[in-house]
Design a protein around this motif. Structure first.
Motif, PDB file in Angstrom:
ATOM      1  N   GLU A 127       4.863   2.153  -2.670  1.00  0.00           N
ATOM      2  CA  GLU A 127       4.134   1.141  -1.917  1.00  0.00           C
ATOM      3  C   GLU A 127       5.081   0.302  -1.071  1.00  0.00           C
ATOM      4  OE1 GLU A 127       2.062  -1.126  -4.849  1.00  0.00           O
ATOM      5  OE2 GLU A 127       0.358   0.259  -4.918  1.00  0.00           O
ATOM      6  N   ARG A 164       0.838  -1.199   0.000  1.00  0.00           N
ATOM      7  CA  ARG A 164       0.000   0.000   0.000  1.00  0.00           C
ATOM      8  C   ARG A 164       0.874   1.251   0.000  1.00  0.00           C
ATOM      9  NH1 ARG A 164      -5.393  -2.070  -0.185  1.00  0.00           N
ATOM     10  NH2 ARG A 164      -5.897   0.156  -0.094  1.00  0.00           N
ATOM     11  N   TRP A 183      -2.515   0.207   9.878  1.00  0.00           N
ATOM     12  CA  TRP A 183      -2.989   0.571   8.544  1.00  0.00           C
ATOM     13  C   TRP A 183      -4.484   0.316   8.475  1.00  0.00           C
ATOM     14  CZ3 TRP A 183      -5.688  -2.655   5.305  1.00  0.00           C
ATOM     15  CH2 TRP A 183      -6.002  -2.139   4.038  1.00  0.00           C
ATOM     16  N   ASN A 219      -9.324  -0.920  -2.717  1.00  0.00           N
ATOM     17  CA  ASN A 219      -8.899   0.478  -2.871  1.00  0.00           C
ATOM     18  C   ASN A 219     -10.051   1.471  -2.886  1.00  0.00           C
ATOM     19  OD1 ASN A 219      -6.038   0.399  -2.873  1.00  0.00           O
ATOM     20  ND2 ASN A 219      -6.074  -0.455  -4.936  1.00  0.00           N
ATOM     21  N   ASP A 231      -5.748   4.903   1.713  1.00  0.00           N
ATOM     22  CA  ASP A 231      -4.973   4.289   2.790  1.00  0.00           C
ATOM     23  C   ASP A 231      -4.823   5.303   3.913  1.00  0.00           C
ATOM     24  OD1 ASP A 231      -3.747   1.722   1.370  1.00  0.00           O
ATOM     25  OD2 ASP A 231      -3.530   3.413  -0.022  1.00  0.00           O
TER      26      ASP A 231
END
Length: 733
Positions: A537, A433, A644, A650, A629
């Motif tokens: 990422e 991510r 996270w 997404n 995110d």
């Protein structure tokens, strides 16, 4: 009267009615000199009633066929019995000795111990050790016989009554005669567990699962072979020997093969110590291990156990009082089995070790790990609390948590909202991510190591950078506002984007990439100016490990979970790991300034929701474009934790930033983790006066060589810094 001399004999009454004597003729001799054979007069027979020809012919034919069939059947039966006996005898000679039959696993097992030596997870095919019908708990032995084969000690391996009953039940339930209930005795089940003497061969091209499925296949020919093998087992072994094989090879669910492994897996005790209630629960698993597993559904498992207890009572294995006591006191799982903790962590460790000693091991392996069950529970409870109280019901948003020590020893790992799992997708280690602003500490680390100060001033103003191949790029702050001259501390504290981009450009993107990679970000990092805004990422595990490097004073960290690997029963470990700290990345003085700046993020900046009640903490928020995110990674003097949050597909989060729910989850985790720990200070500078923010200085035109107004920098890296050494080697001024 004168007597006459010629007198007659007097009459005698006895002879008055006597039959006259018959003279017996002497048999005449034949020509050979022997008397002729006396012929017996034949008895007179009644005249036979003749049947009509039309009836006589078929009846005669039937009688003739019957005589032929009877004679052939009799002969065939004798041959079949002799053949069956020969087959049983021959098969018995091919069966290996008892000690070679008790452990039939094709693969080994892995047992995982936490940092204190307590078992918390199992992988592979567990085999706790050899048990016999004499050493196992008599309650388990009786429960198995009562449930699986009540006539076990009276039949010769096959039960015709059981087979007939099973066929009748199958037909009544609309199945084929061999589908469903098999009517198999314990001996037949043992024959099936031994796969009729055919061991697994990996070179056959058949997987282990396919091999086991083939062993369980039901067909008329297979049943016939199974019966022969069962009788051969009865010929070779005693009843208790057969039960010993069965109790060691039977599958009890949860990866446990054999009674000893099952007793340890579910109750944390030896199979010799099992109570009637525990024995009934384990015996109930034999029918359907997955369905009746107590770790899957305690209600289903105990309902099945009650049936077993009833059978034990009916067959005299339990008194009425003992049965009633067992029903009133259900079996209780061990703490490790009940918690089912560390599934994500255990899966990660299995992937970190060599596969031939973990996932593909043929040995029984013991792995000591860094795992802390108390910290794991704290992380799981904190996550559940926030989602129950702060997140809309039915939300499919996911979250992940990693907690580790400063040396990289991972203490807890949550890879998703479903915590009691095994083999699930791990968002802490597998999800790549974008990091957003959580990446910014590495920019400031590079700058501080090159000689700049936490109090230096940078101008927050509109800028445009021409990106080759993409054209002009103009970054903006999250608030869409500009704040003019601000210190580096204020810029990081409030997660300002433009100062981060300007600083990255002045320090040099390659230097930023070097610092980030040395701290442990192993994924490919962006090459353009957007690097500063966290468009690259990485995984939560890597980010948390990189922040652990900041906590430990500026040295690289490799997250690890395996501390020792050894074979079961061996005292000498095959592998050992003492710590994950590597080479120094930035100097201690630079690192202490960075920790202070990150402390201000929590004290007065974007991460205030993460502020702890009784101790210092430092961290950084992160939110990616469109809020796909949201991150919060931070640390105290004792532990580092990363959080996270986002959607697997997404989908943008609604109203969530790194300083919101992730910061709150982080706080809930750390409050629980530190509940019994005394506060300790962070390794940071402690300025007596807060840095001055110059508010009235006019905005300057962006010039990579004139960003800072602190007056103490010459924009040259210190020669003793990592970046300075690299630049000296490469000949860069």
């Amino acid at each position: 009267m004168a007597q006459n001399g010629n007198r007659r004999p007097p009459l005698v009454a006895d002879k008055r009615y006597a039959k006259p004597q018959k003279t017996r003729k002497k048999p005449t001799k034949g020509p050979s000199g022997k008397p002729p054979r006396k012929t017996r007069k034949s008895a007179k027979r009644k005249p036979r009633r003749n049947l009509p020809l039309i009836l006589a012919l078929p009846i005669g034919l039937v009688r003739w066929v019957f005589r032929i069939v009877f004679r052939l059947g009799f002969v065939t039966a004798i041959i079949a019995v002799l053949g069956l006996g020969a087959a049983v005898w021959y098969t018995s000679t091919t069966i290996p000795p008892l000690n070679q039959l008790v452990d039939g696993r094709a693969k080994g097992s892995v047992t995982m111990l936490d940092r204190y030596g307590n078992t918390y997870a199992w992988r592979g095919n567990q085999f706790g050790g050899l048990v016999t019908a004499e050493t196992v708990s008599p309650h388990l032995k009786n429960a198995v016989v009562a449930t699986e084969d009540r006539r076990f000690y009276r039949h010769f391996g096959v039960s015709p009554r059981g087979i007939a009953s099973a066929i009748r039940i199958n037909m009544a339930e609309g199945r084929g005669p061999l589908e469903g209930h098999g009517g198999s005795t314990i001996t037949q089940q043992t024959a099936k567990l031994l796969c009729l003497g055919t061991p697994y061969d990996s070179s056959s091209g058949m997987t282990e699962a396919e091999y086991e499925a083939d062993c369980r296949r039901s067909s008329l020919a297979r049943k016939a072979k199974e019966a022969i093998y069962a009788m051969a087992l009865e010929l070779k072994f005693s009843k208790d020997d057969i039960l010993t094989i069965y109790l060691n090879r039977a599958y009890f669910g949860g990866g446990s093969y054999g009674a000893e492994a099952a007793a340890g897996r579910y109750y944390g005790i030896s199979s010799a110590e099992l109570s009637p209630a525990e024995s009934a629960t384990l015996a109930g698993l034999l029918t359907a291990p997955s369905t009746y597993s107590p770790t899957s559904s305690m209600d289903r498992s105990w309902a099945r156990a009650l049936t077993v207890l009833k059978l034990m009572e009916q067959q005299g294995y339990l008194s009425e009082a003992d049965a009633e006591y067992s029903r009133a006191n259900p079996a209780q799982l061990s703490e490790a089995a009940e918690r089912k903790a560390g599934g994500y962590f255990a899966d990660w460790v299995m992937g970190e070790g060599p596969s031939f000693l973990t996932r593909d091991t043929t040995e029984d392996v013991i792995i000591k790990t860094t795992f802390d069950q108390k910290i794991q529970t704290a992380a799981e409870e904190a996550l559940a609390h926030i989602f129950e109280t702060k997140v809309s019901e039915g939300s499919e948003a996911q979250a992940a948590i990693v907690v580790m020590s400063a040396d990289g020893a991972v203490r807890a790992m949550v890879g998703g909202r479903k915590t009691k799992v095994s083999g699930a997708f791990n968002r802490a280690t597998q999800a790549m991510r974008q990091t957003g602003s959580a990446f910014k500490p590495f920019i400031y680390a590079a700058a501080l190591d090159l000689g700049w100060s936490y109090a230096d001033v940078i101008v927050d103003e509109p800028i445009t950078i021409n990106v080759p191949g993409s054209g002009p790029w103009s970054p903006q702050n999250y608030t869409r506002k500009y704040y003019g001259p601000v210190t580096l501390t204020t810029a990081l504290q409030n997660s300002l984007n433009i100062p981060a981009v300007k600083l990255s450009e002045d320090v040099g993107r390659e230097n930023v990439r070097t610092v980030a990679s040395y701290f442990g970000i192993e994924s490919d990092l962006a090459a353009g100016p957007a690097l500063a805004l966290g468009v690259s990422e990485t995984t939560l595990l890597q980010m948390t490990g990189a922040f652990a490097g900041i906590l430990n004073g500026g040295s690289a960290v490799v997250p690890y979970g395996l501390t020792e690997l050894s074979l079961l029963g061996e005292s000498q470990p095959l592998m050992e790991q003492e710590g994950g700290i590597g080479k120094r990345v930035i100097q201690t003085a630079a690192n202490e300034q960075l920790v202070y700046m990150m402390n201000q993020v929590i004290e007065a900046g974007s991460g205030q929701r993460a502020k702890l009640s009784d101790r210092e903490a430092a961290g950084k928020t992160g939110t990616t474009q469109s809020a796909r995110d949201a991150w919060f990674v931070g640390f105290t003097a004792d532990y580092v934790a990363g959080v996270w949050m986002g959607y697997d597909d997404n989908t943008p989060l609604k109203g969530v930033t790194g300083g919101g729910l992730p910061a709150e989850i982080w706080k809930e985790v750390m409050e629980r983790v530190h509940a019994d720990l005394p506060p300790r200070p962070l390794p940071m500078i402690r300025p007596e006066v807060a840095p001055v923010v110059v508010q009235d200085t006019p905005a300057e035109t962006f010039n990579p060589g004139n960003i800072f107004n602190g007056g103490n920098n010459n924009n040259r890296p210190r020669e003793d810094s990592l970046i300075g050494v690299i630049q000296n080697i490469l000949g860069i001024n």
